[in-house]
Design a protein around this motif. Sequence first.
Motif, PDB file in Angstrom:
ATOM      1  N   ILE A 103       0.839  -1.200   0.000  1.00 51.72           N
ATOM      2  CA  ILE A 103       0.000   0.000   0.000  1.00 51.72           C
ATOM      3  C   ILE A 103       0.873   1.249   0.000  1.00 51.72           C
ATOM      4  N   GLN A 104       1.925   1.229   0.812  1.00 50.22           N
ATOM      5  CA  GLN A 104       2.823   2.389   0.869  1.00 50.22           C
ATOM      6  C   GLN A 104       3.492   2.651  -0.479  1.00 50.22           C
ATOM      7  N   ALA A 105       3.765   1.583  -1.228  1.00 41.24           N
ATOM      8  CA  ALA A 105       4.476   1.715  -2.503  1.00 41.24           C
ATOM      9  C   ALA A 105       3.563   2.095  -3.664  1.00 41.24           C
ATOM     10  N   THR A 106       2.264   2.075  -3.446  1.00 40.63           N
ATOM     11  CA  THR A 106       1.308   2.382  -4.517  1.00 40.63           C
ATOM     12  C   THR A 106       1.203   3.888  -4.737  1.00 40.63           C
ATOM     13  N   GLU A 107       1.331   4.306  -5.976  1.00 38.10           N
ATOM     14  CA  GLU A 107       1.199   5.725  -6.305  1.00 38.10           C
ATOM     15  C   GLU A 107      -0.270   6.151  -6.263  1.00 38.10           C
ATOM     16  N   PRO A 108      -0.572   7.331  -5.749  1.00 36.97           N
ATOM     17  CA  PRO A 108      -1.959   7.813  -5.727  1.00 36.97           C
ATOM     18  C   PRO A 108      -2.532   7.937  -7.143  1.00 36.97           C
ATOM     19  N   ALA A 109      -3.813   7.668  -7.277  1.00 32.00           N
ATOM     20  CA  ALA A 109      -4.478   7.796  -8.575  1.00 32.00           C
ATOM     21  C   ALA A 109      -4.503   9.261  -9.004  1.00 32.00           C
ATOM     22  N   GLU A 110      -4.321   9.498 -10.296  1.00 33.17           N
ATOM     23  CA  GLU A 110      -4.354  10.865 -10.809  1.00 33.17           C
ATOM     24  C   GLU A 110      -5.781  11.418 -10.847  1.00 33.17           C
ATOM     25  N   ASN A 111      -6.752  10.517 -11.001  1.00 35.74           N
ATOM     26  CA  ASN A 111      -8.158  10.940 -11.086  1.00 35.74           C
ATOM     27  C   ASN A 111      -8.892  10.591  -9.795  1.00 35.74           C
ATOM     28  N   VAL A 159     -15.701   2.361  -0.582  1.00 35.13           N
ATOM     29  CA  VAL A 159     -15.419   1.110  -1.289  1.00 35.13           C
ATOM     30  C   VAL A 159     -16.207   0.005  -0.603  1.00 35.13           C
ATOM     31  N   GLY A 160     -17.017  -0.714  -1.368  1.00 34.79           N
ATOM     32  CA  GLY A 160     -17.770  -1.820  -0.775  1.00 34.79           C
ATOM     33  C   GLY A 160     -18.909  -2.254  -1.664  1.00 34.79           C
ATOM     34  N   CYS A 165     -18.137   4.424  -9.719  1.00 34.87           N
ATOM     35  CA  CYS A 165     -17.039   3.827 -10.479  1.00 34.87           C
ATOM     36  C   CYS A 165     -17.296   2.367 -10.829  1.00 34.87           C
ATOM     37  N   GLY A 166     -18.336   1.761 -10.234  1.00 34.72           N
ATOM     38  CA  GLY A 166     -18.575   0.349 -10.460  1.00 34.72           C
ATOM     39  C   GLY A 166     -17.533  -0.500  -9.755  1.00 34.72           C
ATOM     40  N   PHE A 167     -17.541  -1.787 -10.090  1.00 30.07           N
ATOM     41  CA  PHE A 167     -16.570  -2.697  -9.498  1.00 30.07           C
ATOM     42  C   PHE A 167     -15.231  -2.548 -10.210  1.00 30.07           C
ATOM     43  N   VAL A 193      -7.752   0.150  -6.742  1.00 26.77           N
ATOM     44  CA  VAL A 193      -8.565   0.560  -5.590  1.00 26.77           C
ATOM     45  C   VAL A 193      -7.667   1.220  -4.533  1.00 26.77           C
ATOM     46  N   ILE A 194      -6.517   0.599  -4.267  1.00 27.68           N
ATOM     47  CA  ILE A 194      -5.584   1.162  -3.297  1.00 27.68           C
ATOM     48  C   ILE A 194      -5.088   2.529  -3.770  1.00 27.68           C
TER      49      ILE A 194
END
Length: 373
Positions: A193-201, A208-209, A261-263, A270-271
């Motif tokens: 999770i820490q290594a995941t870059e934030p989404a641009e959008n 989430v669920g 956003c749907g599934f 998602v992260i």
Amino acid sequence: MDVAFVSNVVYPFVTGGAEKRIYEIGTRLAERDHSVTVYGRHYWDGPSETVYDGLQLHGVSPPRDLYTEGGRRSITEAIEFGKDVLRPLRRSVAEHDVIVASVFPYFPVLAAELAVIGSDTPLVTTWHEVWRDYWKEYLGRLGIFGAMVEQVTARVPQYPIAVSQNTADKLAELGRSREQIRIIPNGIDYEGIQATEPAENGFEVLFVGRLIEPKRVEMLLSAFDALNTDATLGIIGEGPQQEALERQAATLESEDRITFCGFIEDHEEVIAQMRAARVFVSPSVREGFGVTYIEAMAAGCTVIGTKHPNSAAAEVIGDAGFTISPTRNSLREVLRRGLNGERPSKSPQAAAKQFDWGQITTNVEDAYLDIVK
């Protein structure tokens, strides 16, 4: 140690919390030189028996939809899989040191119990939720049968593991001795999770669920609309309430700032959305654990959940987020504070780190070895 998991669905071919727990723990046990087998439906391509990421997969039943057209879990699917898994599990039971069955649905657990009768192999059960009276709400008049099967499942010989104190307490209400129940929570890939870059959008506020009534997404939409803010809200997930929620959103002044956003099949995406969000909200009133809270905390979000007797949210979040009464006004006020930059008293990321899958696997490994002895 030779460990066998029984699960009608197998991750990553079907995505969900229970099957992901098996995958994360199973692959790590395999890396520690344990033999790990998963008995499930044959959702993957290729032969029914194969090796995937160190796990020996046995497809004992053909793939099948888990949900009916009404969005409820299929009872006939669970019965069919329980029937199909019994013979191969019984045939190989002596090869395994321990058999671990996910409790929901219940029939595979009952099949696993039949398989171990007369053997020295113990049955371990993983309880993600206990429904009790919720069966009446879920199935109406037929709910009494769901409650009866849950009661029977709780009382068969087993070594139960609950994913939260809340679930353990409810399981004890079904007749299990509280001292017999181990509590080992679900986990997260903290470093991943820490290594995941934030989404641009990304969105300022994120949910989430699965879009079902207990998640109370309609309350989130109403509270968000009452904020009179420029923030955006992203709803990730699908479910039987989706059309009704989209119709509700279309009537709100904030409609243009709400996105369904749907599934999203790619969990890393998602992260990435969590990493981009400022506030994560899940006002659910029914959570056996609530792994999305932990993931969002690890991602650095200000997390908001609800206090409810049927939810472990307050237990999971603790002082590393905010828990509220499940009302629109309470949610609106805390959501406003979160968007204004208010943070909880404890670091969300520090709290989330203790749930890393490496530590959870060690706890599970110790429990299985103790049970085998």
